[in-house]
Design a protein around this motif. Structure first.
Motif, PDB file in Angstrom:
ATOM      1  N   ASP A   9      67.713  83.966  59.862  1.00 56.22           N
ATOM      2  CA  ASP A   9      66.912  83.204  58.907  1.00 56.22           C
ATOM      3  C   ASP A   9      66.415  81.894  59.508  1.00 56.22           C
ATOM      4  O   ASP A   9      65.297  81.446  59.229  1.00 56.22           O
ATOM      5  CB  ASP A   9      67.688  82.947  57.612  1.00 56.22           C
ATOM      6  CG  ASP A   9      69.009  82.219  57.821  1.00 56.22           C
ATOM      7  OD1 ASP A   9      69.667  82.434  58.864  1.00 56.22           O
ATOM      8  OD2 ASP A   9      69.403  81.430  56.934  1.00 56.22           O
ATOM      9  N   GLU A  13      62.484  80.710  60.267  1.00 58.32           N
ATOM     10  CA  GLU A  13      61.926  79.423  59.844  1.00 58.32           C
ATOM     11  C   GLU A  13      61.263  78.694  61.004  1.00 58.32           C
ATOM     12  O   GLU A  13      60.156  78.179  60.875  1.00 58.32           O
ATOM     13  CB  GLU A  13      63.016  78.517  59.275  1.00 58.32           C
ATOM     14  CG  GLU A  13      63.488  78.845  57.909  1.00 58.32           C
ATOM     15  CD  GLU A  13      64.532  77.857  57.419  1.00 58.32           C
ATOM     16  OE1 GLU A  13      65.021  78.073  56.306  1.00 58.32           O
ATOM     17  OE2 GLU A  13      64.855  76.873  58.129  1.00 58.32           O
ATOM     18  N   ALA A  17      57.313  77.655  61.710  1.00 60.17           N
ATOM     19  CA  ALA A  17      56.862  76.286  62.008  1.00 60.17           C
ATOM     20  C   ALA A  17      56.073  76.261  63.309  1.00 60.17           C
ATOM     21  O   ALA A  17      55.004  75.639  63.394  1.00 60.17           O
ATOM     22  CB  ALA A  17      58.064  75.341  62.084  1.00 60.17           C
ATOM     23  N   ASP A  85      69.674  73.363  61.946  1.00 56.15           N
ATOM     24  CA  ASP A  85      68.745  72.242  61.996  1.00 56.15           C
ATOM     25  C   ASP A  85      68.240  71.870  63.386  1.00 56.15           C
ATOM     26  O   ASP A  85      67.616  70.832  63.559  1.00 56.15           O
ATOM     27  CB  ASP A  85      69.390  70.992  61.374  1.00 56.15           C
ATOM     28  CG  ASP A  85      69.711  71.175  59.908  1.00 56.15           C
ATOM     29  OD1 ASP A  85      68.937  71.845  59.208  1.00 56.15           O
ATOM     30  OD2 ASP A  85      70.747  70.653  59.464  1.00 56.15           O
ATOM     31  N   ARG A 111      65.297  69.809  62.192  1.00 60.21           N
ATOM     32  CA  ARG A 111      64.990  69.698  60.759  1.00 60.21           C
ATOM     33  C   ARG A 111      65.375  68.284  60.331  1.00 60.21           C
ATOM     34  O   ARG A 111      66.548  67.959  60.199  1.00 60.21           O
ATOM     35  CB  ARG A 111      65.757  70.724  59.936  1.00 60.21           C
ATOM     36  CG  ARG A 111      65.285  70.752  58.477  1.00 60.21           C
ATOM     37  CD  ARG A 111      66.194  71.564  57.566  1.00 60.21           C
ATOM     38  NE  ARG A 111      66.683  72.789  58.120  1.00 60.21           N
ATOM     39  CZ  ARG A 111      66.087  73.983  58.004  1.00 60.21           C
ATOM     40  NH1 ARG A 111      64.943  74.086  57.360  1.00 60.21           N
ATOM     41  NH2 ARG A 111      66.630  75.063  58.539  1.00 60.21           N
ATOM     42  N   SER A 114      63.207  67.809  54.353  1.00 63.27           N
ATOM     43  CA  SER A 114      63.775  68.700  53.352  1.00 63.27           C
ATOM     44  C   SER A 114      63.188  70.098  53.503  1.00 63.27           C
ATOM     45  O   SER A 114      62.081  70.274  53.994  1.00 63.27           O
ATOM     46  CB  SER A 114      63.441  68.137  51.963  1.00 63.27           C
ATOM     47  OG  SER A 114      63.608  69.115  50.976  1.00 63.27           O
ATOM     48  N   LYS A 115      63.918  71.089  53.036  1.00 69.86           N
ATOM     49  CA  LYS A 115      63.398  72.463  53.066  1.00 69.86           C
ATOM     50  C   LYS A 115      62.169  72.616  52.173  1.00 69.86           C
ATOM     51  O   LYS A 115      61.461  73.604  52.277  1.00 69.86           O
ATOM     52  CB  LYS A 115      64.480  73.457  52.664  1.00 69.86           C
ATOM     53  CG  LYS A 115      65.465  73.743  53.777  1.00 69.86           C
ATOM     54  CD  LYS A 115      66.234  75.002  53.463  1.00 69.86           C
ATOM     55  CE  LYS A 115      66.940  75.477  54.709  1.00 69.86           C
ATOM     56  NZ  LYS A 115      67.160  76.904  54.699  1.00 69.86           N
ATOM     57  N   THR A 116      61.902  71.648  51.318  1.00 69.09           N
ATOM     58  CA  THR A 116      60.699  71.709  50.481  1.00 69.09           C
ATOM     59  C   THR A 116      59.497  71.054  51.165  1.00 69.09           C
ATOM     60  O   THR A 116      58.393  71.131  50.665  1.00 69.09           O
ATOM     61  CB  THR A 116      60.940  71.034  49.111  1.00 69.09           C
ATOM     62  OG1 THR A 116      61.289  69.664  49.323  1.00 69.09           O
ATOM     63  CG2 THR A 116      62.038  71.737  48.345  1.00 69.09           C
ATOM     64  N   ASP A 117      59.721  70.425  52.314  1.00 65.53           N
ATOM     65  CA  ASP A 117      58.633  69.799  53.077  1.00 65.53           C
ATOM     66  C   ASP A 117      57.849  70.867  53.843  1.00 65.53           C
ATOM     67  O   ASP A 117      58.293  72.009  53.975  1.00 65.53           O
ATOM     68  CB  ASP A 117      59.188  68.796  54.101  1.00 65.53           C
ATOM     69  CG  ASP A 117      59.825  67.578  53.454  1.00 65.53           C
ATOM     70  OD1 ASP A 117      59.574  67.341  52.260  1.00 65.53           O
ATOM     71  OD2 ASP A 117      60.594  66.887  54.149  1.00 65.53           O
ATOM     72  N   ASN A 120      59.435  73.726  56.184  1.00 64.52           N
ATOM     73  CA  ASN A 120      60.855  73.637  55.832  1.00 64.52           C
ATOM     74  C   ASN A 120      61.552  72.433  56.449  1.00 64.52           C
ATOM     75  O   ASN A 120      62.750  72.452  56.722  1.00 64.52           O
ATOM     76  CB  ASN A 120      61.604  74.919  56.223  1.00 64.52           C
ATOM     77  CG  ASN A 120      61.262  76.071  55.315  1.00 64.52           C
ATOM     78  OD1 ASN A 120      61.337  75.946  54.095  1.00 64.52           O
ATOM     79  ND2 ASN A 120      60.858  77.179  55.894  1.00 64.52           N
ATOM     80  N   GLY A 121      60.789  71.365  56.706  1.00 63.92           N
ATOM     81  CA  GLY A 121      61.362  70.137  57.244  1.00 63.92           C
ATOM     82  C   GLY A 121      61.480  70.090  58.755  1.00 63.92           C
ATOM     83  O   GLY A 121      61.937  69.099  59.310  1.00 63.92           O
ATOM     84  N   TRP A 122      61.064  71.155  59.462  1.00 65.33           N
ATOM     85  CA  TRP A 122      61.125  71.171  60.926  1.00 65.33           C
ATOM     86  C   TRP A 122      60.079  70.249  61.514  1.00 65.33           C
ATOM     87  O   TRP A 122      58.932  70.236  61.077  1.00 65.33           O
ATOM     88  CB  TRP A 122      60.896  72.586  61.460  1.00 65.33           C
ATOM     89  CG  TRP A 122      62.025  73.523  61.225  1.00 65.33           C
ATOM     90  CD1 TRP A 122      62.118  74.453  60.224  1.00 65.33           C
ATOM     91  CD2 TRP A 122      63.220  73.642  61.992  1.00 65.33           C
ATOM     92  NE1 TRP A 122      63.296  75.139  60.331  1.00 65.33           N
ATOM     93  CE2 TRP A 122      63.991  74.664  61.407  1.00 65.33           C
ATOM     94  CE3 TRP A 122      63.703  72.977  63.110  1.00 65.33           C
ATOM     95  CZ2 TRP A 122      65.236  75.035  61.922  1.00 65.33           C
ATOM     96  CZ3 TRP A 122      64.939  73.359  63.621  1.00 65.33           C
ATOM     97  CH2 TRP A 122      65.692  74.373  63.028  1.00 65.33           C
TER      98      TRP A 122
END
Length: 135
Positions: A9, A13, A17, A85, A111, A114-117, A120-122
């Motif tokens: 997973d 992600e 990115a 991360d 990371r 946030s995962k909402t960025d 996913n914040g990466w």
């Protein structure tokens, strides 16, 4: 620790990115490229003929920089993640126009958001691009 390396997973992600960044390169979408670099003084980018220290220097360099070739092709991309991360992406690139040149690109992603960025914040915290003659 071995089970924390390359969790599927997290690989997915980071691959998403990285793909977003590559598409922004092709589209010359400076806004997205800038958003995917960490905006901090510790961020470093070593380019083919340039060096930037800090997010602001990267953004200033990126604005007038020429776009990459629309014929850019990636080869031998390796994505490695450690935990949830931190990860690296290494790839070679070429284009149909300059067959005698091979590019190499390495990015360190963390990371920091946030995962909402976006992505996913990466964020890219270090990057290195170089060219070599193809063999």
């Amino acid at each position: 620790m071995a089970r924390e390396i390359n969790k599927p997973d997290v690989i997915a992600e980071l691959e998403a990115a990285f793909t977003m960044y590559e598409q922004a390169l092709i589209d010359n979408d400076v806004k997205i490229m800038n958003l995917l670099f960490w905006s901090a003084p510790e961020t470093v980018r070593y380019g083919i003929a340039d060096i930037q220290y800090g997010g602001e220097a990267i953004y200033e360099w990126r604005a007038p920089a020429p776009p990459v070739s629309i014929y850019r092709q990636l080869h031998r991309t390796v994505i490695t993640t450690f935990g949830i991360d931190f990860g690296t992406v290494s790839t070679e690139f070429s284009n149909d126009v300059e067959k005698s040149v091979c590019g190499r690109q390495m990015q360190t992603w963390v990371r920091v958001g946030s995962k909402t960025d976006l992505a996913n914040g990466w964020k890219i915290v270090a990057a290195h691009v170089s060219l070599t003659q193809s063999t």
